[in-house]
Design a protein around this motif. Structure first.
Motif, PDB file in Angstrom:
ATOM      1  N   ALA A 107       0.922  -1.276   0.030  1.00 17.86           N
ATOM      2  CA  ALA A 107       0.238   0.023  -0.225  1.00 17.86           C
ATOM      3  C   ALA A 107       0.937   1.141  -0.021  1.00 17.86           C
ATOM      4  N   ILE A 108       2.017   1.276   0.686  1.00 22.09           N
ATOM      5  CA  ILE A 108       2.904   2.239   0.765  1.00 22.09           C
ATOM      6  C   ILE A 108       3.271   2.676  -0.971  1.00 22.09           C
ATOM      7  N   LEU A 109       3.487   1.502  -1.748  1.00 20.77           N
ATOM      8  CA  LEU A 109       3.930   1.802  -2.979  1.00 20.77           C
ATOM      9  C   LEU A 109       2.886   2.473  -3.849  1.00 20.77           C
ATOM     10  N   ASP A 110       1.651   1.974  -3.422  1.00 25.86           N
ATOM     11  CA  ASP A 110       0.465   2.395  -4.224  1.00 25.86           C
ATOM     12  C   ASP A 110       0.320   4.175  -3.919  1.00 25.86           C
ATOM     13  N   PHE A 111       0.586   4.365  -2.740  1.00 30.21           N
ATOM     14  CA  PHE A 111       0.821   5.997  -2.265  1.00 30.21           C
ATOM     15  C   PHE A 111       1.978   6.669  -2.724  1.00 30.21           C
ATOM     16  N   TYR A 112       2.947   5.729  -3.206  1.00 26.45           N
ATOM     17  CA  TYR A 112       4.032   6.424  -3.521  1.00 26.45           C
ATOM     18  C   TYR A 112       3.957   6.819  -5.014  1.00 26.45           C
ATOM     19  N   HIS A 113       3.353   5.847  -5.758  1.00 28.22           N
ATOM     20  CA  HIS A 113       2.730   6.109  -7.171  1.00 28.22           C
ATOM     21  C   HIS A 113       1.855   7.212  -7.365  1.00 28.22           C
ATOM     22  N   PHE A 114       1.031   7.363  -6.306  1.00 28.08           N
ATOM     23  CA  PHE A 114      -0.043   8.472  -6.350  1.00 28.08           C
ATOM     24  C   PHE A 114       0.731   9.680  -6.252  1.00 28.08           C
ATOM     25  N   CYS A 115       1.620   9.867  -5.473  1.00 27.05           N
ATOM     26  CA  CYS A 115       2.559  10.879  -5.064  1.00 27.05           C
ATOM     27  C   CYS A 115       3.520  11.348  -6.467  1.00 27.05           C
ATOM     28  N   ALA A 116       4.002  10.237  -6.757  1.00 22.41           N
ATOM     29  CA  ALA A 116       4.636  10.513  -8.219  1.00 22.41           C
ATOM     30  C   ALA A 116       4.127  11.291  -9.267  1.00 22.41           C
ATOM     31  N   LYS A 117       2.896  10.854  -9.465  1.00 20.41           N
ATOM     32  CA  LYS A 117       1.889  11.289 -10.482  1.00 20.41           C
ATOM     33  C   LYS A 117       1.503  12.731 -10.139  1.00 20.41           C
ATOM     34  N   ARG A 118       1.073  12.937  -8.747  1.00 24.74           N
ATOM     35  CA  ARG A 118       0.626  14.118  -8.446  1.00 24.74           C
ATOM     36  C   ARG A 118       1.661  15.251  -8.519  1.00 24.74           C
ATOM     37  N   TYR A 119       2.931  14.969  -8.265  1.00 25.02           N
ATOM     38  CA  TYR A 119       3.937  15.857  -8.270  1.00 25.02           C
ATOM     39  C   TYR A 119       4.804  15.777  -9.696  1.00 25.02           C
ATOM     40  N   GLN A 120       4.340  15.107 -10.740  1.00 32.53           N
ATOM     41  CA  GLN A 120       4.790  14.824 -11.796  1.00 32.53           C
ATOM     42  C   GLN A 120       6.228  14.631 -11.954  1.00 32.53           C
ATOM     43  N   SER A 121       6.813  13.762 -11.123  1.00 35.37           N
ATOM     44  CA  SER A 121       8.031  13.435 -10.625  1.00 35.37           C
ATOM     45  C   SER A 121       8.665  12.098 -11.574  1.00 35.37           C
ATOM     46  N   LYS A 122       9.558  12.417 -12.472  1.00 38.46           N
ATOM     47  CA  LYS A 122       9.958  11.180 -12.972  1.00 38.46           C
ATOM     48  C   LYS A 122      10.870  10.647 -12.367  1.00 38.46           C
ATOM     49  N   GLN A 123      11.824  11.077 -11.276  1.00 37.70           N
ATOM     50  CA  GLN A 123      12.705  10.234 -10.375  1.00 37.70           C
ATOM     51  C   GLN A 123      11.795   9.137  -9.512  1.00 37.70           C
ATOM     52  N   MET A 124      10.639   9.809  -8.971  1.00 38.11           N
ATOM     53  CA  MET A 124       9.729   8.975  -8.053  1.00 38.11           C
ATOM     54  C   MET A 124       9.130   7.864  -8.760  1.00 38.11           C
ATOM     55  N   ASN A 125       8.795   8.166 -10.090  1.00 39.89           N
ATOM     56  CA  ASN A 125       8.064   7.156 -10.794  1.00 39.89           C
ATOM     57  C   ASN A 125       9.112   6.099 -11.222  1.00 39.89           C
ATOM     58  N   ASN A 126      10.563   6.350 -11.589  1.00 43.36           N
ATOM     59  CA  ASN A 126      11.415   5.298 -11.655  1.00 43.36           C
ATOM     60  C   ASN A 126      11.645   4.500 -10.520  1.00 43.36           C
ATOM     61  N   ARG A 127      11.655   5.359  -9.446  1.00 43.07           N
ATOM     62  CA  ARG A 127      12.045   4.620  -8.206  1.00 43.07           C
ATOM     63  C   ARG A 127      10.594   3.482  -7.564  1.00 43.07           C
ATOM     64  N   PHE A 128       9.598   4.034  -8.164  1.00 45.41           N
ATOM     65  CA  PHE A 128       8.282   3.122  -7.794  1.00 45.41           C
ATOM     66  C   PHE A 128       8.532   1.820  -8.587  1.00 45.41           C
ATOM     67  N   TYR A 129       8.888   1.946  -9.865  1.00 48.42           N
ATOM     68  CA  TYR A 129       9.041   0.782 -10.369  1.00 48.42           C
ATOM     69  C   TYR A 129      10.159  -0.328  -9.848  1.00 48.42           C
ATOM     70  N   ILE A 130      11.081   0.257  -9.662  1.00 48.37           N
ATOM     71  CA  ILE A 130      12.237  -0.574  -8.944  1.00 48.37           C
ATOM     72  C   ILE A 130      11.724  -1.171  -7.561  1.00 48.37           C
ATOM     73  N   MET A 131      10.868  -0.312  -6.822  1.00 45.27           N
ATOM     74  CA  MET A 131      10.703  -0.621  -5.452  1.00 45.27           C
ATOM     75  C   MET A 131       9.252  -1.705  -5.725  1.00 45.27           C
ATOM     76  N   LEU A 132       8.827  -2.056  -6.820  1.00 44.17           N
ATOM     77  CA  LEU A 132       8.120  -3.091  -7.030  1.00 44.17           C
ATOM     78  C   LEU A 132       8.954  -4.320  -6.662  1.00 44.17           C
ATOM     79  N   ARG A 133      10.009  -4.481  -7.624  1.00 43.71           N
ATOM     80  CA  ARG A 133      11.029  -5.641  -7.604  1.00 43.71           C
ATOM     81  C   ARG A 133      11.351  -5.920  -6.014  1.00 43.71           C
ATOM     82  N   CYS A 134      11.637  -4.683  -5.310  1.00 44.40           N
ATOM     83  CA  CYS A 134      11.921  -5.029  -3.803  1.00 44.40           C
ATOM     84  C   CYS A 134      10.865  -5.729  -3.012  1.00 44.40           C
ATOM     85  N   LYS A 135       9.497  -5.292  -3.461  1.00 45.57           N
ATOM     86  CA  LYS A 135       8.456  -5.959  -2.646  1.00 45.57           C
ATOM     87  C   LYS A 135       8.241  -7.540  -3.009  1.00 45.57           C
TER      88      LYS A 135
END
Length: 235
Positions: A171-199
């Motif tokens: 759920a933290i990752l869902d929230f992280y992805h929401f914030c990445a889109k909210r702030y239009q952050s490419k860096q956060m978006n990239n980190r989100f997909y890496i963290m999916l693997r971490c999960k």
């Protein structure tokens, strides 16, 4: 009663079965192998590492059901190495989760959020089923000796710093992805997909799954991300 296609075998029976597959017992004696499988690890897990070894070929160059240069000692070593990897990976993934929360709080603060509205906006952005699922996960904190007090204190209106402490990693990752889109952050978006693997890795560690039971070429489920390879190349 269901039909049993593979009856349960004793450790001694399994030793004979492995011998029939070409597995030798020169490094670890059959007697010590029996004790190992009875007291330390089961055959199903130990034998899974045999996939790392090649099988003998027949006259038509087709594999037969016998392994080449495979000793039980190698399987035992791989099981121990796998255990050590899980202990290392679980620590790493817990660190990733911690710093993901820190990254979120920093981004939220930098965008002058009040810490409450963003939680409401996130929950309202979810599908009905996903929101129900996350709210159900939050309610589970009521029965935890470690989080029930904080849940009961803030459950009517979660501030983000409390919300993040109560959410599971998915759920933290869902929230992280929401914030990445909210702030239009490419860096956060990239980190989100890496963290999916971490999960996925963390879940595998928590369930004591085998990591290195097949290291042959082209068996990885996912290719490593470029940014991960780039950082590894610096070591």
């Amino acid at each position: 009663m269901s039909k049993i296609s593979k009856p349960m075998k004793s450790a001694q029976d399994l030793i004979e079965h492995m011998k029939s597959k070409g597995i030798t017992f020169n490094i670890v004696s059959p007697e010590n192998a029996v004790r190992y499988m009875e007291d330390n690890n089961n055959y199903f897990r130990v034998a899974s590492y045999r996939k790392n070894y090649n099988k003998q070929l027949d006259s038509n160059q087709k594999p037969v059901d016998k392994y080449i240069n495979l000793d039980f000692g190698y399987l035992q070593d791989l099981a121990i190495i796998d255990m050590e990897l899980r202990y290392t990976f679980i620590q790493l993934t817990l660190d990733v989760e911690h710093f993901a929360k820190m990254d979120l709080l920093k981004a939220i603060e930098n965008h002058n959020e009040d810490g409450y509205q963003i939680v409401s906006d996130f929950l309202n952005s979810l599908s009905h089923n996903r929101r129900e699922h996350i709210e159900s996960e939050l309610r589970q904190n009521q029965s935890s000796n470690y989080t029930k007090d904080i849940y009961n204190k803030y459950s009517s209106d979660f501030p983000v710093w409390v919300f993040l402490e109560l959410l599971p990693f998915g759920a933290i990752l869902d929230f992280y992805h929401f914030c990445a889109k909210r702030y239009q952050s490419k860096q956060m978006n990239n980190r989100f997909y890496i963290m999916l693997r971490c999960k996925n890795v963390r879940n595998a560690c928590a369930h004591n799954d085998c990591f290195i039971n097949d290291l042959h070429k082209n068996t990885a489920a996912y290719p490593a991300k470029y940014i991960v390879n780039k950082e590894l190349s610096k070591i």
